[in-house]
Scaffold this motif. Structure first.
Motif, PDB file in Angstrom:
ATOM      1  N   GLU A 123     107.773 114.124   4.694  1.00 49.99           N
ATOM      2  CA  GLU A 123     109.136 113.691   5.003  1.00 49.99           C
ATOM      3  C   GLU A 123     109.136 112.460   5.895  1.00 49.99           C
ATOM      4  OE1 GLU A 123     110.572 117.305   6.653  1.00 49.99           O
ATOM      5  OE2 GLU A 123     111.242 118.105   4.721  1.00 49.99           O
ATOM      6  N   MET A 124     108.141 112.348   6.754  1.00 50.00           N
ATOM      7  CA  MET A 124     108.031 111.169   7.617  1.00 50.00           C
ATOM      8  C   MET A 124     107.715 109.918   6.803  1.00 50.00           C
ATOM      9  SD  MET A 124     105.862 112.728  10.844  1.00 50.00           S
ATOM     10  CE  MET A 124     105.316 111.067  11.281  1.00 50.00           C
ATOM     11  N   GLU A 125     106.869 110.059   5.790  1.00 48.58           N
ATOM     12  CA  GLU A 125     106.398 108.908   5.038  1.00 48.58           C
ATOM     13  C   GLU A 125     107.253 108.580   3.823  1.00 48.58           C
ATOM     14  OE1 GLU A 125     104.003 107.027   6.122  1.00 48.58           O
ATOM     15  OE2 GLU A 125     103.595 108.345   7.826  1.00 48.58           O
ATOM     16  N   ALA A 126     108.061 109.532   3.374  1.00 49.74           N
ATOM     17  CA  ALA A 126     108.817 109.338   2.134  1.00 49.74           C
ATOM     18  C   ALA A 126     109.809 108.176   2.178  1.00 49.74           C
ATOM     19  CB  ALA A 126     109.541 110.635   1.755  1.00 49.74           C
ATOM     20  N   PRO A 127     110.565 107.974   3.270  1.00 47.78           N
ATOM     21  CA  PRO A 127     111.575 106.904   3.240  1.00 47.78           C
ATOM     22  C   PRO A 127     111.012 105.514   2.954  1.00 47.78           C
ATOM     23  CG  PRO A 127     112.039 108.412   5.034  1.00 47.78           C
ATOM     24  CD  PRO A 127     110.702 108.800   4.494  1.00 47.78           C
ATOM     25  N   ALA A 128     109.888 105.162   3.556  1.00 50.35           N
ATOM     26  CA  ALA A 128     109.322 103.823   3.332  1.00 50.35           C
ATOM     27  C   ALA A 128     108.908 103.642   1.878  1.00 50.35           C
ATOM     28  CB  ALA A 128     108.130 103.597   4.259  1.00 50.35           C
ATOM     29  N   ALA A 129     108.264 104.661   1.310  1.00 48.51           N
ATOM     30  CA  ALA A 129     107.847 104.576  -0.092  1.00 48.51           C
ATOM     31  C   ALA A 129     109.061 104.536  -1.010  1.00 48.51           C
ATOM     32  CB  ALA A 129     106.953 105.767  -0.442  1.00 48.51           C
ATOM     33  N   ALA A 130     110.068 105.357  -0.713  1.00 46.75           N
ATOM     34  CA  ALA A 130     111.289 105.381  -1.520  1.00 46.75           C
ATOM     35  C   ALA A 130     112.025 104.053  -1.455  1.00 46.75           C
ATOM     36  CB  ALA A 130     112.203 106.511  -1.048  1.00 46.75           C
ATOM     37  N   ARG A 131     112.069 103.463  -0.269  1.00 47.65           N
ATOM     38  CA  ARG A 131     112.749 102.172  -0.112  1.00 47.65           C
ATOM     39  C   ARG A 131     112.086 101.096  -0.975  1.00 47.65           C
ATOM     40  NH1 ARG A 131     116.420 100.269   3.337  1.00 47.65           N
ATOM     41  NH2 ARG A 131     116.334 102.220   4.549  1.00 47.65           N
ATOM     42  N   GLU A 132     110.765 101.110  -1.000  1.00 46.61           N
ATOM     43  CA  GLU A 132     110.054 100.121  -1.823  1.00 46.61           C
ATOM     44  C   GLU A 132     110.362 100.322  -3.304  1.00 46.61           C
ATOM     45  OE1 GLU A 132     105.464  98.721  -2.856  1.00 46.61           O
ATOM     46  OE2 GLU A 132     105.839 100.137  -1.223  1.00 46.61           O
ATOM     47  N   ILE A 133     110.344 101.572  -3.754  1.00 46.60           N
ATOM     48  CA  ILE A 133     110.614 101.864  -5.164  1.00 46.60           C
ATOM     49  C   ILE A 133     112.036 101.453  -5.536  1.00 46.60           C
ATOM     50  CG2 ILE A 133     110.924 103.737  -6.828  1.00 46.60           C
ATOM     51  CD1 ILE A 133     108.595 105.184  -5.392  1.00 46.60           C
ATOM     52  N   LEU A 134     113.009 101.834  -4.723  1.00 47.11           N
ATOM     53  CA  LEU A 134     114.404 101.536  -5.027  1.00 47.11           C
ATOM     54  C   LEU A 134     114.690 100.035  -4.951  1.00 47.11           C
ATOM     55  CD1 LEU A 134     116.164 104.465  -3.133  1.00 47.11           C
ATOM     56  CD2 LEU A 134     115.923 104.195  -5.612  1.00 47.11           C
ATOM     57  N   THR A 135     114.060  99.362  -4.021  1.00 45.71           N
ATOM     58  CA  THR A 135     114.243  97.914  -3.915  1.00 45.71           C
ATOM     59  C   THR A 135     113.708  97.221  -5.157  1.00 45.71           C
ATOM     60  OG1 THR A 135     114.104  97.982  -1.495  1.00 45.71           O
ATOM     61  CG2 THR A 135     113.700  95.858  -2.554  1.00 45.71           C
ATOM     62  N   ASN A 136     112.557  97.660  -5.636  1.00 46.72           N
ATOM     63  CA  ASN A 136     111.981  97.078  -6.854  1.00 46.72           C
ATOM     64  C   ASN A 136     112.848  97.334  -8.080  1.00 46.72           C
ATOM     65  OD1 ASN A 136     109.781  96.072  -5.464  1.00 46.72           O
ATOM     66  ND2 ASN A 136     108.487  97.846  -5.892  1.00 46.72           N
ATOM     67  N   LEU A 137     113.643  98.395  -8.040  1.00 50.35           N
ATOM     68  CA  LEU A 137     114.545  98.709  -9.148  1.00 50.35           C
ATOM     69  C   LEU A 137     115.878  97.968  -9.025  1.00 50.35           C
ATOM     70  CD1 LEU A 137     113.999 102.572  -9.535  1.00 50.35           C
ATOM     71  CD2 LEU A 137     113.154 100.753 -11.034  1.00 50.35           C
ATOM     72  N   GLY A 138     116.055  97.221  -7.932  1.00 50.10           N
ATOM     73  CA  GLY A 138     117.287  96.469  -7.753  1.00 50.10           C
ATOM     74  C   GLY A 138     118.463  97.310  -7.324  1.00 50.10           C
ATOM     75  N   ALA A 139     118.208  98.409  -6.625  1.00 51.62           N
ATOM     76  CA  ALA A 139     119.285  99.306  -6.204  1.00 51.62           C
ATOM     77  C   ALA A 139     120.153  98.668  -5.126  1.00 51.62           C
ATOM     78  CB  ALA A 139     118.695 100.616  -5.676  1.00 51.62           C
ATOM     79  N   ASN A 140     121.385  99.136  -5.052  1.00 48.35           N
ATOM     80  CA  ASN A 140     122.321  98.692  -4.027  1.00 48.35           C
ATOM     81  C   ASN A 140     121.785  99.065  -2.642  1.00 48.35           C
ATOM     82  OD1 ASN A 140     124.657  99.187  -2.107  1.00 48.35           O
ATOM     83  ND2 ASN A 140     125.738  98.230  -3.816  1.00 48.35           N
ATOM     84  N   PRO A 141     121.826  98.142  -1.668  1.00 46.57           N
ATOM     85  CA  PRO A 141     121.297  98.445  -0.323  1.00 46.57           C
ATOM     86  C   PRO A 141     121.927  99.682   0.320  1.00 46.57           C
ATOM     87  CG  PRO A 141     121.658  96.096  -0.539  1.00 46.57           C
ATOM     88  CD  PRO A 141     122.239  96.726  -1.775  1.00 46.57           C
ATOM     89  N   LYS A 142     123.216  99.907   0.090  1.00 48.48           N
ATOM     90  CA  LYS A 142     123.860 101.093   0.665  1.00 48.48           C
ATOM     91  C   LYS A 142     123.282 102.368   0.071  1.00 48.48           C
ATOM     92  CE  LYS A 142     128.284  98.974   1.933  1.00 48.48           C
ATOM     93  NZ  LYS A 142     129.757  99.015   1.738  1.00 48.48           N
ATOM     94  N   LEU A 143     123.035 102.349  -1.236  1.00 43.58           N
ATOM     95  CA  LEU A 143     122.422 103.509  -1.889  1.00 43.58           C
ATOM     96  C   LEU A 143     121.023 103.742  -1.322  1.00 43.58           C
ATOM     97  CD1 LEU A 143     122.454 104.557  -5.577  1.00 43.58           C
ATOM     98  CD2 LEU A 143     120.254 104.247  -4.455  1.00 43.58           C
ATOM     99  N   ILE A 144     120.263 102.668  -1.159  1.00 44.60           N
ATOM    100  CA  ILE A 144     118.898 102.791  -0.627  1.00 44.60           C
ATOM    101  C   ILE A 144     118.926 103.426   0.759  1.00 44.60           C
ATOM    102  CG2 ILE A 144     116.855 101.530   0.138  1.00 44.60           C
ATOM    103  CD1 ILE A 144     117.458  99.448  -2.018  1.00 44.60           C
ATOM    104  N   ASP A 145     119.814 102.942   1.621  1.00 46.04           N
ATOM    105  CA  ASP A 145     119.895 103.466   2.988  1.00 46.04           C
ATOM    106  C   ASP A 145     120.239 104.955   2.988  1.00 46.04           C
ATOM    107  OD1 ASP A 145     119.262 101.023   4.064  1.00 46.04           O
ATOM    108  OD2 ASP A 145     121.344 100.456   4.480  1.00 46.04           O
ATOM    109  N   GLU A 146     121.202 105.349   2.155  1.00 41.75           N
ATOM    110  CA  GLU A 146     121.613 106.761   2.160  1.00 41.75           C
ATOM    111  C   GLU A 146     120.509 107.659   1.615  1.00 41.75           C
ATOM    112  OE1 GLU A 146     125.239 109.765   0.855  1.00 41.75           O
ATOM    113  OE2 GLU A 146     125.379 107.633   0.352  1.00 41.75           O
TER     114      GLU A 146
END
Length: 252
Positions: free
Chosen positions: A151-174
């Motif tokens: 759970e500690m490491e998941a947000p950074a990895a998830a942020r990278e994946i979602l950013t590469n997919l072009g996700a909305n920044p608000k969606l990424i943050d939530e």
């Protein structure tokens, strides 16, 4: 550079066509890249019936390319996006089939609960698929895949994946806020978190109950204390009941 789908040099016969107005029956001429046209006879606006919304369902430049997106497309963008998240997670986790299977199960329950509770499915399903992506980093850093480290490491990895997919920044943050939550949920958590939490809790309990079947009393206690939404509680009642011990068998 113009998108090849919109560049007239690549157009084939049929790129300009006529369609009947659904309101008055008059013919309306369309170019294949037009989102809509207004009927000259009745004045009603008609969506292009042949426009391919495939790439527009996930492309972050869709609005610049197509103009104002119709409701039909906006509704479909979330479904296609969560499919792309699922594929990205499977690639990221590789042959870790156990975690891929778990994430898929959480996503399936999250979708069922989310539709009943009217949550934001793009957020909820992204969180469901991504909540275990911290396992790889946790093992590399700590030689452990203990859940709290994941759970500690998941947000950074998830942020990278979602950013590469072009996700909305608000969606990424939530999504990152949801999957990085390590404390017991409080009463003021938002609806998307509650739906994700119930789906994850149900998947975890189901996996445990397959090895250690529940008694009816244990199931009743779990339903009373472990779920945050009515729909999550109802779905858990249906699914966990399949893994309950027969009370008569336990007494014999």
């Amino acid at each position: 550079m113009q998108c090849p789908g919109q560049d007239t040099r690549y157009w084939k016969p049929g790129a300009v066509f006529e369609a009947k107005c659904p309101h008055c029956g008059s013919e309306i001429e369309f170019f294949k890249d037009e989102v809509s046209r207004r009927c000259k006879k009745c004045g009603e606006r008609m969506i292009n019936p042949k426009l391919d919304f495939g790439c527009a369902s996930y492309c972050k430049y869709a609005e610049q390319c197509l103009g104002v997106l119709p409701p039909e497309l906006l509704a479909g963008r979330e479904d296609l996006f969560k499919d792309r998240v699922a594929i990205a997670v499977k690639r990221y986790l590789g042959k870790d089939f156990r975690r891929v299977g778990h994430a898929t199960r959480v996503a399936r329950y999250a979708e069922q609960i989310g539709k009943q509770e009217r949550g934001n499915l793009a957020v909820i399903l992204s969180a469901a698929y991504l909540h275990r992506v911290g396992a790889k980093e946790a093992w590399e850093k700590y030689q452990s895949d203990e859940p709290r480290l994941q759970e500690m490491e998941a947000p950074a990895a998830a942020r990278e994946i979602l950013t590469n997919l072009g996700a909305n920044p608000k969606l990424i943050d939530e999504v990152c806020d949801i999957i990085g939550y390590v404390d017991a949920p409080g009463a003021n958590e938002n609806q998307n978190f509650k739906i994700y939490y119930d789906a994850k809790r149900l998947a975890d309990l189901e996996e445990s109950a397959k090895e250690h079947p529940l008694s009816p009393e244990e199931l009743e206690g779990l339903l009373a204390n472990r779920f945050l939404t009515p729909s999550g509680r109802e779905l858990a009642s249906q699914e966990l009941a399949k893994h309950c011990r027969n009370p008569r068998a336990s007494q014999s």
